[in-house]
Scaffold this motif. Structure first.
Motif, PDB file in Angstrom:
ATOM      1  N   ASN A   7       2.745   1.720  -3.452  1.00 59.04           N
ATOM      2  CA  ASN A   7       1.955   1.773  -4.676  1.00 59.04           C
ATOM      3  C   ASN A   7       0.858   2.822  -4.677  1.00 59.04           C
ATOM      4  OD1 ASN A   7       3.204  -0.393  -6.259  1.00 59.04           O
ATOM      5  ND2 ASN A   7       2.529  -1.668  -4.554  1.00 59.04           N
ATOM      6  N   THR A   8       0.735   3.575  -3.597  1.00 60.86           N
ATOM      7  CA  THR A   8      -0.250   4.653  -3.586  1.00 60.86           C
ATOM      8  C   THR A   8       0.393   5.878  -4.226  1.00 60.86           C
ATOM      9  OG1 THR A   8      -1.279   3.786  -1.594  1.00 60.86           O
ATOM     10  CG2 THR A   8      -1.726   6.085  -2.128  1.00 60.86           C
TER      11      THR A   8
ATOM     12  N   SER B 270      -8.209  -0.513  -4.155  1.00 63.47           N
ATOM     13  CA  SER B 270      -7.469  -0.403  -5.418  1.00 63.47           C
ATOM     14  C   SER B 270      -6.249  -1.321  -5.460  1.00 63.47           C
ATOM     15  CB  SER B 270      -7.036   1.044  -5.664  1.00 63.47           C
ATOM     16  OG  SER B 270      -5.998   1.429  -4.783  1.00 63.47           O
ATOM     17  N   HIS B 271      -5.738  -1.702  -4.304  1.00 63.06           N
ATOM     18  CA  HIS B 271      -4.566  -2.577  -4.262  1.00 63.06           C
ATOM     19  C   HIS B 271      -4.921  -4.053  -4.110  1.00 63.06           C
ATOM     20  CE1 HIS B 271      -2.013   0.835  -4.432  1.00 63.06           C
ATOM     21  NE2 HIS B 271      -2.371   1.291  -3.254  1.00 63.06           N
TER      22      HIS B 271
ATOM     23  N   LEU C 285       2.689   8.348   2.538  1.00 63.35           N
ATOM     24  CA  LEU C 285       1.765   7.473   3.256  1.00 63.35           C
ATOM     25  C   LEU C 285       2.567   6.525   4.120  1.00 63.35           C
ATOM     26  CD1 LEU C 285      -0.956   6.226   3.922  1.00 63.35           C
ATOM     27  CD2 LEU C 285      -0.793   4.919   1.798  1.00 63.35           C
TER      28      LEU C 285
ATOM     29  N   VAL D   1      -2.288  11.314  -4.777  1.00 61.12           N
ATOM     30  CA  VAL D   1      -3.389  10.925  -3.890  1.00 61.12           C
ATOM     31  C   VAL D   1      -3.032  11.278  -2.456  1.00 61.12           C
ATOM     32  CG1 VAL D   1      -4.690   8.950  -2.982  1.00 61.12           C
ATOM     33  CG2 VAL D   1      -4.186   9.091  -5.426  1.00 61.12           C
ATOM     34  N   VAL D   2      -1.803  10.973  -2.050  1.00 62.88           N
ATOM     35  CA  VAL D   2      -1.359  11.265  -0.689  1.00 62.88           C
ATOM     36  C   VAL D   2      -1.376  12.770  -0.445  1.00 62.88           C
ATOM     37  CG1 VAL D   2       0.574  11.085   0.931  1.00 62.88           C
ATOM     38  CG2 VAL D   2       0.018   9.155  -0.564  1.00 62.88           C
TER      39      VAL D   2
ATOM     40  N   TRP E 299      -3.091   5.178   9.771  1.00 58.99           N
ATOM     41  CA  TRP E 299      -2.727   5.739   8.474  1.00 58.99           C
ATOM     42  C   TRP E 299      -2.297   7.188   8.662  1.00 58.99           C
ATOM     43  CZ3 TRP E 299      -4.231   3.532   3.426  1.00 58.99           C
ATOM     44  CH2 TRP E 299      -4.613   2.194   3.546  1.00 58.99           C
TER      45      TRP E 299
ATOM     46  N   ILE F 107       0.830  -1.203   0.000  1.00 58.01           N
ATOM     47  CA  ILE F 107       0.000   0.000   0.000  1.00 58.01           C
ATOM     48  C   ILE F 107       0.866   1.255   0.000  1.00 58.01           C
ATOM     49  CG2 ILE F 107      -1.635   1.348   1.375  1.00 58.01           C
ATOM     50  CD1 ILE F 107      -2.933  -1.313   2.149  1.00 58.01           C
ATOM     51  N   GLN F 108       1.870   1.294   0.858  1.00 58.73           N
ATOM     52  CA  GLN F 108       2.717   2.487   0.967  1.00 58.73           C
ATOM     53  C   GLN F 108       3.455   2.788  -0.327  1.00 58.73           C
ATOM     54  OE1 GLN F 108       3.847   2.416   5.684  1.00 58.73           O
ATOM     55  NE2 GLN F 108       5.067   1.170   4.359  1.00 58.73           N
TER      56      GLN F 108
ATOM     57  N   ILE G  18      -8.179   3.303  -1.480  1.00 58.32           N
ATOM     58  CA  ILE G  18      -6.786   2.847  -1.574  1.00 58.32           C
ATOM     59  C   ILE G  18      -6.711   1.357  -1.279  1.00 58.32           C
ATOM     60  CG2 ILE G  18      -4.523   2.977  -0.455  1.00 58.32           C
ATOM     61  CD1 ILE G  18      -5.068   6.023  -0.108  1.00 58.32           C
TER      62      ILE G  18
END
Length: 141
Positions: A55-56, A108-109, A138, A60-61, A132, A52-53, A105
């Protein structure tokens, strides 16, 4: 006739007590933080967070970070096949748009990696709880 009615009522009561397999009979484990004696569980949780960290998208972040909000605490229940069973906000960010962005998020992953054999042999669902943080990058901790 009375016996048949009693039988039907008893079956209805029993059916209403039964939960879906995912909620009642699944073998579950909780990983709330980064420490646990089960190394396979810790490694799976860290791999999930890393995915997640890393690939975000930074845009977006940055967009989420612009909104004043508290750091949400989220529990994600993942099935052994890597699918998401449930997303639960233990602590909301206080901003519905931020909470919805976190949910997007996570979704999406998905699909996440299936459990390694040692973990799948013991558990059907892993619940991973993380805080989070969207300050700069992120971070899930």
């Amino acid at each position: 006739e009375v016996a048949a009615r009693r039988q039907a009522e008893a079956e209805a009561r029993n059916a209403s007590r039964q939960l879906p397999e995912s909620l009642s009979t699944a073998r579950r484990v909780r990983l709330w933080g980064r420490a646990d004696p089960n190394l396979d569980l810790v490694q799976y949780g860290e791999g999930w967070a890393r995915k997640i960290q890393l690939n975000t998208l930074p845009d977006v972040v940055r967009e989420i970070a612009k909104r004043p909000h508290a750091n949400p605490v989220v529990t994600v229940a993942i099935r052994s096949d890597g699918s998401v069973e449930k997303v639960t906000f233990e602590v909301s960010s206080g901003v519905p748009e931020v909470d919805e962005a976190v949910r997007r998020i996570i979704e999406s992953h998905a699909n996440y990696p299936a459990f390694p054999a040692a973990l799948a042999g013991d558990y059907d669902v892993v619940e991973i709880r993380r805080t989070w943080n969207f300050r700069g990058t992120l971070q899930l901790y």
